[in-house]
Design a protein around this motif. Sequence first.
Motif, short mmCIF file in Angstrom:
data_model
loop_
_atom_site.label_atom_id
_atom_site.label_comp_id
_atom_site.label_asym_id
_atom_site.label_seq_id
_atom_site.Cartn_x
_atom_site.Cartn_y
_atom_site.Cartn_z
N UNK A 54 1.00 -1.14 -0.02
CA UNK A 54 0.04 0.00 -0.03
C UNK A 54 0.90 1.16 0.09
N UNK A 55 0.46 2.16 -0.56
CA UNK A 55 1.08 3.62 -0.79
C UNK A 55 0.28 4.70 -0.34
N UNK A 56 0.83 5.73 -0.24
CA UNK A 56 0.05 7.09 0.34
C UNK A 56 -1.00 7.45 -0.63
N UNK A 57 -2.14 7.60 -0.09
CA UNK A 57 -3.52 7.72 -0.72
C UNK A 57 -4.26 6.42 -0.99
N UNK A 58 -3.75 5.27 -0.69
CA UNK A 58 -4.52 4.06 -1.02
C UNK A 58 -5.56 3.79 0.29
N UNK A 59 -6.47 2.76 -0.15
CA UNK A 59 -7.33 2.58 0.71
C UNK A 59 -7.24 1.18 0.94
N UNK A 60 -7.27 0.59 2.36
CA UNK A 60 -7.01 -0.63 2.33
C UNK A 60 -8.19 -1.13 3.04
N UNK A 61 -8.94 -2.43 2.68
CA UNK A 61 -10.11 -2.95 2.92
C UNK A 61 -10.15 -4.32 3.36
N UNK A 62 -10.99 -4.79 4.28
CA UNK A 62 -11.16 -5.91 4.88
C UNK A 62 -12.60 -6.16 5.03
N UNK A 63 -13.27 -7.36 4.78
CA UNK A 63 -14.53 -7.32 4.98
C UNK A 63 -15.08 -7.00 6.41
#
Length: 184
Positions: A54-63
């Motif tokens: 992941x990088x600056x500005x990304x979104x990290x999702x889990x359920x």
Amino acid sequence: MATIGYARVSSTGQSLEVQVDQLRAAGCTKIFEEKISGTSQQGRAQLALALDYVRDGDDFLVTRLDRLARSMTDLRDIVDRLIAKNVEFRAIQQGAIDTSSSGGRLMLNMLAAVAEFEGDLRRERQSEGIAKAKAEGRYRGRPKSIDPEEVRRLLASGMGPTAVAQQLGVGRASVYRVTASKAA
């Protein structure tokens, strides 16, 4: 800016399909998947790769939160690492959890604390049940899957290890373990 997903189940017999479908539907362009316990961050190679990816500005999702971590400490550590990289975190089935807002961060901490508390209660109830069963003589632990004397008898009768394993319904490695323990 990318939307990155992470899916996890605890055992190899479980399916990641439902989580992966939900993450794709939420717009994830890359999904890291693994089948391993979530009780610790140790040994979770795909999680480590995802956090590096992941990088600056990304979104990290889990359920759900429990797909990411089972303890409040681990969850906070992971989320703090994401925030330090300027990555937003969301649990899509728990819509109030979105680290882009102070309310979302509050909900993250509250739900993590409740989840950890529930896990502790479950373990306490299980321990109490085991202790009670032991006291009543009903608990003897997991039964042995193979009788070493039976294995030795069958081998002495001339059967090969593969035939012995097939007859007893166990893996060949179990037969070899018995023969190795006999030699020791």
